[in-house]
Design an enzyme around this catalytic site. Structure first.
Site, PDB file in Angstrom:
ATOM      1  N   HIS A 279      -4.859  50.986  10.727  1.00 29.18           N
ATOM      2  CA  HIS A 279      -5.911  51.258  11.588  1.00 29.18           C
ATOM      3  C   HIS A 279      -6.051  50.856  13.003  1.00 29.18           C
ATOM      4  CE1 HIS A 279      -8.860  54.405  12.075  1.00 29.18           C
ATOM      5  NE2 HIS A 279      -9.515  54.538  11.006  1.00 29.18           N
TER       6      HIS A 279
ATOM      7  N   ASP B 246      -4.888  56.188  14.181  1.00 30.61           N
ATOM      8  CA  ASP B 246      -6.188  57.136  13.825  1.00 30.61           C
ATOM      9  C   ASP B 246      -5.825  58.239  12.855  1.00 30.61           C
ATOM     10  OD1 ASP B 246      -5.875  59.453  15.525  1.00 30.61           O
ATOM     11  OD2 ASP B 246      -5.958  57.909  17.154  1.00 30.61           O
TER      12      ASP B 246
END
Length: 516
Positions: free
Chosen positions: A486, A490
């Site tokens: 992350h 995304d």
């Protein structure tokens, strides 16, 4: 101190005369050593001629002429030059097997004590956390003593065995060392001149085969405490059993009645669990060291625990893929090729990466940089008897489905035989884990750092689906779970990538249309 100061000021000019200096604690003897300086300079090729070292003659017993020094972590010593062990014993160490490798597990020996060895002949096979490597001999001679047994962890530079070398082999080694000394390096590390006693290697310890040593080690017996009953005092497996019985390690009855079982152990080199079962030592706790690929998994999963993961799960209809695989198999004219779903999945994955290259990248946390990889080196997780390993198929975007099928088969065969090279398991850019080949609907994979994404696939199974009119029909569905870093990716990017990959799988004609 004089030697040290001159060495630090101009270390490489110092190499022309340092060999002639004796310890400063005996100045009257140092003069005799310096007296040979003119002779040394008058004979510039003195090191080339075999066994011609006049200025190395030490007329004072007890004095040492050993001056070890090092550059860039490699240690050299004048022991080889000052007193060549012609007809003597030399140590054969574990060489550096790869970048960042500090130790290896010894898998098996190709030689035994007393064997004659030729130059470049394989001595043993070792395994690092990256690959399996054969160690070859730099000398020609005879094995005098084996210092490790299969299963031992040997550090790089540690002695594997001792060898009585031939005269020619040592002389060539001396010349090679002298050539290394002449190399100039501007980044030379500080030399540390020390005096140490010059002692010849001795042949010590009990004589025995590696199998007997391993057997004694498993039973907790120090083989050096045994008096061998074999030829020339060689320790036999009967000696180990009798000693263990006398010391109470094993029962006397077990030592005699299970003699045949011990033979089988020595021949097949069975594991400690079988030995314990043979001698009735059941239900005991035992420590199992992690070796080879398991040690690599410890390192990679420790790094993965620091990565902020998120997972994206989706289902893909594989009806068209099932038909395509059946068509490939029906038209297959090569009996050595077995078509599966995986090569098509790998190729379609590469096609999707062309549009979303961020998933085919590596993250450098220290520099806060992301490197978009130009090559699609897709790693395939494989479960083997030796542990989990992830070899990768290089340049997938340049390969056809048939070429991927053959390369995948090659990697699977090497992985099963524990013969993967370092190149096979390094350089991956994204990983695909086909857990469905074993079982399960899907898994939650952990990223193989420094990669930023990994995909786990479950098994393809027939489940009921509804069409647009509400009618039920059977469909071949596979569940995929994409694990992503992350810090780099995304959810929207991963979802769009998965939709692109899904499109190529559900409509293989689009895959053929866009292939180059």
């Amino acid at each position: 101190m004089i030697c040290r100061k001159i060495c630090r000021r101009n270390p490489w000019s110092f190499s022309h005369w340092w060999r002639c200096v004796y310890p400063t604690t005996t100045p009257q003897r140092a003069s005799s050593g310096l007296g040979s300086l003119a002779l040394a300079r008058a004979q510039p090729n003195i090191f080339v001629n075999r066994r011609t070292f006049p200025f190395f003659e030490n007329h004072h017993e007890g004095d040492s002429l050993s001056i070890p020094f090092g550059t860039k972590g490699c240690n050299f010593t004048t022991h080889t030059l000052g007193d060549p062990p012609v007809g003597g014993v030399v140590d054969v160490p574990l060489a550096q097997t790869g970048e960042g490798i500090a130790e290896c597990e010894l898998l098996k020996w190709f030689v035994q004590e007393g064997d004659q060895v030729e130059e470049f002949q394989p001595l043993c096979e070792v395994q690092s956390d990256k690959a399996t490597i054969e160690i070859t001999s730099r000398y020609r001679g005879k094995v005098s003593k084996v210092l490790h047994v299969p299963g031992d962890i040997v550090k790089v530079g540690e002695t594997l065995l001792k060898m009585v070398v031939d005269e020619n082999a040592v002389s060539d080694q001396c010349s090679e060392t002298l050539e290394v000394i002449k190399v100039h390096d501007s980044n030379t590390s500080e030399l540390d001149v020390t005096d140490s006693g010059h002692k010849k290697a001795k042949l010590g310890g009990a004589l025995s085969t590696p199998a007997v040593r391993n057997f004694a080690k498993q039973l907790g017996v120090n083989i050096e405490d045994l008096h061998g009953s074999g030829k020339e005092g060689r320790v036999l497996k009967e000696d180990v059993l009798n000693y263990a019985a006398r010391e109470g390690i094993l029962k006397e009855s077990s030592a005699s009645s299970d003699d045949s079982s011990a033979d089988e152990y020595l021949e097949r080199d069975q594991k400690l669990t079988e030995v314990a079962s043979t001698y009735g030592l059941k239900f005991d706790d035992r420590i199992v060291p992690l070796r080879g690929f398991q040690r690599a998994m410890v390192k990679s999963m420790t790094l993965a625990a620091k990565i902020p993961h998120f997972h994206y799960v989706d289902e893909i209809n594989c009806d068209a893929l099932v038909q395509l695989k059946a068509s490939f198999q029906n038209e297959n004219s090569d009996p050595g090729v077995k078509h599966t779903f995986l090569p098509v999945l790998i190729k379609s994955l590469s096609m999707a990466l062309n549009k979303y290259p961020l998933l085919n990248s590596c993250f450098n946390e220290e520099l806060q940089e992301v490197t978009l990889k130009g090559l699609h080196n897709i790693g395939i997780a494989m479960a083997t008897p030796h542990g989990l390993v992830v070899p990768n198929i290089k340049k997938v975007q340049c390969l056809s489905i048939l070429e991927i099928t053959k390369e995948l088969s090659r990697l699977q065969q090497l992985a099963s035989a524990n013969k993967l090279s370092s190149d096979d398991i390094t350089g991956g850019t994204i990983t695909l884990s086909n857990i469905g080949a074993i079982g399960g609907k899907f898994g939650s994979p952990l990223i193989n750092a420094p990669e930023v994404s990994i995909i786990a696939m479950g098994r393809i199974q027939k489940i009921p689906q509804f069409d647009g009119d509400g009618n039920i029909y059977p469909a071949s569905i596979v569940t995929v779970n994409i694990g992503a870093d992350h810090r780099v990716l995304d959810g929207a990017t991963v979802a769009m990538f998965c939709n692109e990959w899904k499109l190529f799988i559900e409509k293989p004609e689009l895959l053929m249309l866009h292939m180059k």
